[in-house]
Every structure is written in structure tokens, then in C-alpha cells.
Scaffold this active site. Structure first.
Site, PDB file in Angstrom:
ATOM      1  N   TYR A  31      -4.448 -36.502  23.599  1.00  0.00           N
ATOM      2  CA  TYR A  31      -4.506 -37.892  23.147  1.00  0.00           C
ATOM      3  C   TYR A  31      -5.296 -38.006  21.853  1.00  0.00           C
ATOM      4  O   TYR A  31      -5.990 -37.069  21.436  1.00  0.00           O
ATOM      5  CB  TYR A  31      -5.121 -38.782  24.230  1.00  0.00           C
ATOM      6  CG  TYR A  31      -6.630 -38.683  24.363  1.00  0.00           C
ATOM      7  CD1 TYR A  31      -7.457 -39.676  23.844  1.00  0.00           C
ATOM      8  CD2 TYR A  31      -7.230 -37.599  25.004  1.00  0.00           C
ATOM      9  CE1 TYR A  31      -8.835 -39.581  23.954  1.00  0.00           C
ATOM     10  CE2 TYR A  31      -8.596 -37.510  25.125  1.00  0.00           C
ATOM     11  CZ  TYR A  31      -9.404 -38.504  24.597  1.00  0.00           C
ATOM     12  OH  TYR A  31     -10.771 -38.416  24.705  1.00  0.00           O
ATOM     13  N   GLU A 178     -22.564 -32.012  22.612  1.00  0.00           N
ATOM     14  CA  GLU A 178     -22.098 -33.319  22.140  1.00  0.00           C
ATOM     15  C   GLU A 178     -22.413 -34.362  23.193  1.00  0.00           C
ATOM     16  O   GLU A 178     -23.021 -34.065  24.229  1.00  0.00           O
ATOM     17  CB  GLU A 178     -20.602 -33.276  21.855  1.00  0.00           C
ATOM     18  CG  GLU A 178     -19.748 -32.907  23.061  1.00  0.00           C
ATOM     19  CD  GLU A 178     -18.274 -32.756  22.734  1.00  0.00           C
ATOM     20  OE1 GLU A 178     -17.854 -33.174  21.646  1.00  0.00           O
ATOM     21  OE2 GLU A 178     -17.530 -32.245  23.589  1.00  0.00           O
ATOM     22  N   LEU A 202     -15.804 -31.263  20.637  1.00  0.00           N
ATOM     23  CA  LEU A 202     -14.641 -31.810  19.962  1.00  0.00           C
ATOM     24  C   LEU A 202     -14.960 -32.005  18.484  1.00  0.00           C
ATOM     25  O   LEU A 202     -15.995 -32.597  18.152  1.00  0.00           O
ATOM     26  CB  LEU A 202     -14.250 -33.155  20.578  1.00  0.00           C
ATOM     27  CG  LEU A 202     -12.993 -33.788  19.981  1.00  0.00           C
ATOM     28  CD1 LEU A 202     -11.757 -33.012  20.409  1.00  0.00           C
ATOM     29  CD2 LEU A 202     -12.874 -35.252  20.384  1.00  0.00           C
TER      30      LEU A 202
END
Length: 290
Positions: A31, A178, A202
Site C-alpha cells: 500500500y 522507527e 520503512l
């Protein structure tokens, strides 16, 4: 609101998928979330490249070219009633006639997209910063892919909600990775520190913008592993994402971030970077109009 589903534009409430869709059964898909300012998608090319990287990483052929994706996004943006938007795109491996982990043969992917109002931090959050907690990063080893299998992130995010906080910062083997839904930056002694892009995090689009702006404006920065001790001793902490933009973190695990009289307040470098970020997306919009 209008949605796009497998080649058709239709009301969001009418968009339906099969219960055998592999995105539903296995989280088998990728996505993207694209911010839109004044009906202009921000960093659309970069978002589409990251989508391609994710689909390549899970061995799912991209059902659309970049030009076709742009047409879909712009069509959805034009149909919305609001100016600032968040466009969500999802591609799954589609719906087979059975439940089997192996990739199905001859099954078309499911392609879904819709747009909603862009929800950015409130003025109060900008002024005071946000509180976060930390937790061990127990996710799988390909966090660089924006896959729809987000249960671990969901649990981390809920940990923050349960603690009355805005985000959970994750640590793996003693180093910062993260946030549950964000990238994290550290400021120490006037230097901006960013964890390196690898399989543990990411590669954020806003992360890239921040480093580009730091280079453009002469803000010293380093991209390197950041130890937990550095995180906890930081002068400033920031979180970044497409919807959070650049947001100061002022409390970590109940302790104020920073030192002295400025502890627990957004720092000067975070304010400077947010101003640069706003000016940059305005600049991009003006170029689009030219």
C-alpha cells in the site's frame, strides 16, 4: 466519497471485495499513502516508486504503469469535496477460489484506492509537541516494504494509545529503528541524526525530504545507527510521516526530551525544519501551477 476498485470508480460504501481476497486472508499486498495539498499530490513520483519497490519485494506484478496510477490518483483527488487530502492505494494478490499460502496462478490482483481529508497535527500539538513511549521492535525482517500485514505496528500503536501517547518508538538490538507509523530523527549537539535506510525501517518519503532540506539549508546531519542511549540523551526528537509532516516529540517514556529550561519543549531545530517543510511543499505547488 469516491473509491477506485478494479478499474471502476464508485461510491466508497459500494466498494466490495471477496472474503477470499489474499489481502484479507494473509495480508498479502502492499500500500501507499499520498498527501495532497490544495489538490496537488505531494511527491507522487516518489510514492509510486516506493509502491513499485514494495510490489517487487513481495513478487506481485504492478497492475498499472506510473502514468495510469497518476490518472487514478488525480481522478480521485478531483472528485473529492476537500482540498487537502490523503490518498490511500492498496494492491493485493487478489481472490483465489481457495485458501492456500502459495501464490495462485491466473488470479488478477485487487486494486483499491480512495481519498479522505488530510489529518495533520493540531496547532496545540505543534506548540507543545507530543508524548511517545518506547518498545522492543519485534516485527519481521523486511520492514523496508510497505506491506499491508501491519498487525505488529497496530499493536505498537495501541500501546501508545493505552499510555495516552501519540506514538511508539521501536528499538532493535539496542538501536533506534522507527516509530509504529513514522520515522524518527534525533538532534544532538546541533547535529541532526537519522537512522540509515535498511531492512529494519520503512524508507519514508518525508524522511527523504527532511534530509534534502537539511542539505539545502546547511543544517548539519549524519545518517548512521543511533544507539538507545543517544535517543534518551537527545536534545530534540522528531517524528515524520506523510500525515504528521515534521512534529516535535517532547516526552519519551514519561521523561522530558532535552536539557535545562528547554526540556520538554519543541526545540529550535524542529521549528526551523517544519517551516522549511511548509515552504517546500508550497514551492512544489507553485511549480505545478507554472
Amino acid at each position: 466519497m469516491t473509491a477506485f476498485l478494479n478499474g471502476q470508480y464508485l461510491p466508497l460504501a459500494e466498494a466490495k471485495i471477496s472474503p477470499l481476497d489474499r489481502g484479507f486472508l494473509f495480508g498479502d499486498g502492499g500500500y501507499e499513502v499520498i498527501p495532497v495539498y490544495s489538490r496537488r499530490p505531494f511527491r507522487l513520483d516518489e510514492h509510486l516508486r516506493r509502491l513499485q519497490t514494495t510490489l517487487d519485494g513481495i513478487r506481485l506484478p504492478n497492475p498499472h504503469s506510473a502514468a495510469e496510477w497518476k490518472d487514478i490518483v488525480l481522478h480521485l483527488v478531483a472528485r473529492a469535496d476537500f482540498e487537502d487530502q490523503s490518498v490511500y492505494i492498496e494492491v493485493t494478490r487478489g481472490a483465489d477460489t481457495k485458501r492456500d499460502q502459495a501464490f495462485p496462478v491466473g488470479v488478477a490482483p485487487t486494486v483499491f484506492a480512495f481519498t479522505s481529508p488530510l489529518s495533520t497535527p493540531t496547532p496545540a500539538q505543534r506548540e507543545s509537541g507530543i508524548a511517545v513511549i518506547s518498545a522492543a521492535d519485534i516485527r519481521w525482517g523486511r520492514c523496508d516494504l510497505k506491506a499491508v500485514a501491519l498487525l505488529a505496528n497496530v499493536l505498537m500503536r495501541q500501546m501508545a494509545v493505552d499510555a495516552g501517547c501519540a506514538e511508539t518508538i521501536m528499538l532493535r538490538d539496542g538501536y533506534l529503528t522507527e516509530g509504529a507509523a513514522s520515522n524518527i530523527f534525533v538532534v544532538q549537539d546541533g547535529i541532526l541524526l537519522a537512522p540509515p535506510k535498511d531492512h529494519r525501517m520503512l524508507p519514508g518519503i518525508t524522511y527523504d525530504v527532511v534530509l534534502e532540506l537539511a542539505a539545502r539549508h546547511g543544517m548539519p546531519y549524519e545518517v548512521r545507527p543511533i544507539a538507545e542511549s543517544e535517543l534518551r540523551a537527545a536534545d530534540e526528537l522528531w517524528m515524520t510521516s506523510s500525515t504528521r509532516e515534521v512534529l516535535a516529540i517532547t516526552t519519551l517514556d514519561g521523561e522530558p526530551v532535552g536539557k535545562g529550561t528547554e526540556a520538554g519543549k519543541p526545540g529550535p531545530m524542529s521549528r526551523r525544519m517544519y517551516d522549511w517543510y511548509c515552504a517546500f511543499h508550497d514551492e512544489v505547488s507553485r511549480r505545478a501551477d507554472a
